[in-house]
Write a protein that holds these residues in place. Sequence first.
Motif, PDB file in Angstrom:
ATOM      1  N   GLN A 198      37.293  48.165  43.111  1.00 36.46           N
ATOM      2  CA  GLN A 198      37.846  48.271  41.766  1.00 36.46           C
ATOM      3  C   GLN A 198      38.594  46.981  41.408  1.00 36.46           C
ATOM      4  O   GLN A 198      38.803  46.110  42.240  1.00 36.46           O
ATOM      5  N   GLY A 199      39.011  46.870  40.169  1.00 33.58           N
ATOM      6  CA  GLY A 199      39.698  45.666  39.709  1.00 33.58           C
ATOM      7  C   GLY A 199      41.029  45.455  40.415  1.00 33.58           C
ATOM      8  O   GLY A 199      41.745  46.403  40.738  1.00 33.58           O
ATOM      9  N   ASN A 200      41.360  44.179  40.659  1.00 31.65           N
ATOM     10  CA  ASN A 200      42.596  43.852  41.377  1.00 31.65           C
ATOM     11  C   ASN A 200      43.838  44.402  40.682  1.00 31.65           C
ATOM     12  O   ASN A 200      44.777  44.858  41.337  1.00 31.65           O
ATOM     13  N   ALA A 201      43.857  44.336  39.354  1.00 33.23           N
ATOM     14  CA  ALA A 201      45.033  44.813  38.621  1.00 33.23           C
ATOM     15  C   ALA A 201      45.269  46.298  38.874  1.00 33.23           C
ATOM     16  O   ALA A 201      46.413  46.753  38.998  1.00 33.23           O
ATOM     17  N   PHE A 202      44.185  47.057  38.981  1.00 30.84           N
ATOM     18  CA  PHE A 202      44.321  48.493  39.207  1.00 30.84           C
ATOM     19  C   PHE A 202      44.783  48.782  40.636  1.00 30.84           C
ATOM     20  O   PHE A 202      45.557  49.711  40.876  1.00 30.84           O
ATOM     21  N   ILE A 203      44.302  47.976  41.599  1.00 32.26           N
ATOM     22  CA  ILE A 203      44.718  48.173  42.990  1.00 32.26           C
ATOM     23  C   ILE A 203      46.201  47.846  43.140  1.00 32.26           C
ATOM     24  O   ILE A 203      46.940  48.543  43.840  1.00 32.26           O
ATOM     25  N   ARG A 204      46.641  46.776  42.477  1.00 28.73           N
ATOM     26  CA  ARG A 204      48.072  46.436  42.529  1.00 28.73           C
ATOM     27  C   ARG A 204      48.915  47.586  41.986  1.00 28.73           C
ATOM     28  O   ARG A 204      49.977  47.910  42.523  1.00 28.73           O
ATOM     29  N   GLU A 205      48.436  48.192  40.913  1.00 32.13           N
ATOM     30  CA  GLU A 205      49.163  49.318  40.325  1.00 32.13           C
ATOM     31  C   GLU A 205      49.257  50.475  41.317  1.00 32.13           C
ATOM     32  O   GLU A 205      50.299  51.129  41.433  1.00 32.13           O
ATOM     33  N   THR A 263      44.831  39.155  47.879  1.00 34.32           N
ATOM     34  CA  THR A 263      43.377  39.121  48.015  1.00 34.32           C
ATOM     35  C   THR A 263      42.849  40.514  48.339  1.00 34.32           C
ATOM     36  O   THR A 263      43.608  41.427  48.674  1.00 34.32           O
ATOM     37  N   LYS A 264      41.520  40.652  48.248  1.00 30.54           N
ATOM     38  CA  LYS A 264      40.900  41.930  48.598  1.00 30.54           C
ATOM     39  C   LYS A 264      41.212  42.307  50.048  1.00 30.54           C
ATOM     40  O   LYS A 264      41.422  43.482  50.364  1.00 30.54           O
ATOM     41  N   GLU A 265      41.232  41.298  50.933  1.00 27.04           N
ATOM     42  CA  GLU A 265      41.545  41.567  52.338  1.00 27.04           C
ATOM     43  C   GLU A 265      42.977  42.086  52.476  1.00 27.04           C
ATOM     44  O   GLU A 265      43.243  43.021  53.246  1.00 27.04           O
ATOM     45  N   ASP A 266      43.908  41.467  51.722  1.00 35.25           N
ATOM     46  CA  ASP A 266      45.298  41.947  51.732  1.00 35.25           C
ATOM     47  C   ASP A 266      45.372  43.389  51.234  1.00 35.25           C
ATOM     48  O   ASP A 266      46.056  44.234  51.821  1.00 35.25           O
ATOM     49  N   PHE A 267      44.677  43.647  50.132  1.00 33.09           N
ATOM     50  CA  PHE A 267      44.720  44.989  49.550  1.00 33.09           C
ATOM     51  C   PHE A 267      44.231  46.029  50.554  1.00 33.09           C
ATOM     52  O   PHE A 267      44.841  47.086  50.727  1.00 33.09           O
ATOM     53  N   ALA A 268      43.101  45.731  51.214  1.00 37.82           N
ATOM     54  CA  ALA A 268      42.532  46.687  52.166  1.00 37.82           C
ATOM     55  C   ALA A 268      43.509  46.961  53.306  1.00 37.82           C
ATOM     56  O   ALA A 268      43.734  48.116  53.693  1.00 37.82           O
ATOM     57  N   ALA A 269      44.102  45.880  53.853  1.00 30.47           N
ATOM     58  CA  ALA A 269      45.042  46.048  54.965  1.00 30.47           C
ATOM     59  C   ALA A 269      46.281  46.825  54.525  1.00 30.47           C
ATOM     60  O   ALA A 269      46.775  47.704  55.253  1.00 30.47           O
ATOM     61  N   ASN A 270      46.783  46.525  53.341  1.00 34.41           N
ATOM     62  CA  ASN A 270      48.002  47.184  52.870  1.00 34.41           C
ATOM     63  C   ASN A 270      47.748  48.633  52.464  1.00 34.41           C
ATOM     64  O   ASN A 270      48.619  49.497  52.633  1.00 34.41           O
ATOM     65  N   LEU A 271      46.564  48.900  51.944  1.00 38.84           N
ATOM     66  CA  LEU A 271      46.211  50.290  51.645  1.00 38.84           C
ATOM     67  C   LEU A 271      46.096  51.099  52.936  1.00 38.84           C
ATOM     68  O   LEU A 271      46.537  52.252  52.998  1.00 38.84           O
ATOM     69  N   ASP A 272      45.509  50.491  53.971  1.00 38.65           N
ATOM     70  CA  ASP A 272      45.432  51.163  55.272  1.00 38.65           C
ATOM     71  C   ASP A 272      46.831  51.467  55.800  1.00 38.65           C
ATOM     72  O   ASP A 272      47.095  52.557  56.331  1.00 38.65           O
ATOM     73  N   ALA A 273      47.732  50.490  55.658  1.00 38.89           N
ATOM     74  CA  ALA A 273      49.107  50.689  56.130  1.00 38.89           C
ATOM     75  C   ALA A 273      49.788  51.814  55.357  1.00 38.89           C
ATOM     76  O   ALA A 273      50.537  52.615  55.935  1.00 38.89           O
ATOM     77  N   ALA A 274      49.518  51.886  54.062  1.00 38.32           N
ATOM     78  CA  ALA A 274      50.116  52.949  53.244  1.00 38.32           C
ATOM     79  C   ALA A 274      49.579  54.316  53.645  1.00 38.32           C
ATOM     80  O   ALA A 274      50.310  55.316  53.625  1.00 38.32           O
TER      81      ALA A 274
END
Length: 330
Positions: free
Chosen positions: A22-29, A41-52
């Motif tokens: 999905q769009g980066n803005a939506f993932i940040r939200e 980055t997408k890699e950061d998002f994936a890692a941080n979502l896993d952590a969450a």
Amino acid sequence: MGTDLLSKPQLKELVRRVIVSQGNAFIRELLRGTNVKIGATKEDFAANLDAAIDADELTQEKLEAWLAEVEGWGDQHLYLIEPPLIEPAVLAGGIAASVHASVLNASASLDFPQALELKHIALTDAGLSMVWHQGKAGWNRFKPKDFSLEEGLEHYRFDAYRQRLDRSVVRFEWRFVDAYCAVLIHRNPEIDHKAVFQDVRLTLTAIGCPDAHLQQIPLNQAVKVAASKGKGVHSTRFELDGGYVEMASTLAEGGIEAVEPVRMVLQAVDTGQFDRAQGMLHFAAEEHGTSRRIAVQVYGREGRLRIWAQCKREDIVRIVELLWAYNGAP
């Protein structure tokens, strides 16, 4: 939340295969609603979502609610159609008795088959929502992973390709208070719109709507009224069998209202003399109440919108409400 509980590894797979696309803005939200860092980055998002997920900051309920608002909204074609002639109260029984009963309130699906397939039905007092998935795999050239190899007197070169998984979502949305339904089709050129309409028609028939003709609602008047209001109109085309009149702004930001000679010509046109209309409209947050600036091509005769940006459910609802009001105006 879906009826099937997903384990944390399954939730992480959902993140990897669906959410990160999905769009980066939506993932940040989504991440802002947690206590974990966001990333860039997408890699950061994936890692941080896993952590969450590991920290129980992101649950299945939260992820599915977020996906329902983001996935399959925008960057698509949208058709307005007449609603089925059925009392909403009888739909629950029709769904339960149909071959599609298993997808009622189903959990978010990781499956994107090659052929369009119904994955989810949601029925509430307010409306009916149905979601189909379709996937297509491809390969993109990825030079950073190229390498060469020498074995004895032989020299080999390996050119790398990275797999691309194109995921497409089709939606049928009916808010019972509205005099219209919407069929939303991802802009993937592999999707046959006629086949989608046939699939939607068969599904509605199966759940108890035998008269589901999916009659498209023309939006010619919506384009004419939008043109008369001026702001946000970037191009218009008014047609009849013997010819057409077409006007446009070539400015990146301003519409026809910013180009005075073109605006004056548009104001002089009696649009009531034309049978058909289409145009490119821009909806802005400050004027129309959308979350961002969204360009929408309106094909009046077809009752079809081409939405040029990924957005959220509330944006699509707002845009359709505005166009519907225009379409009913004198």
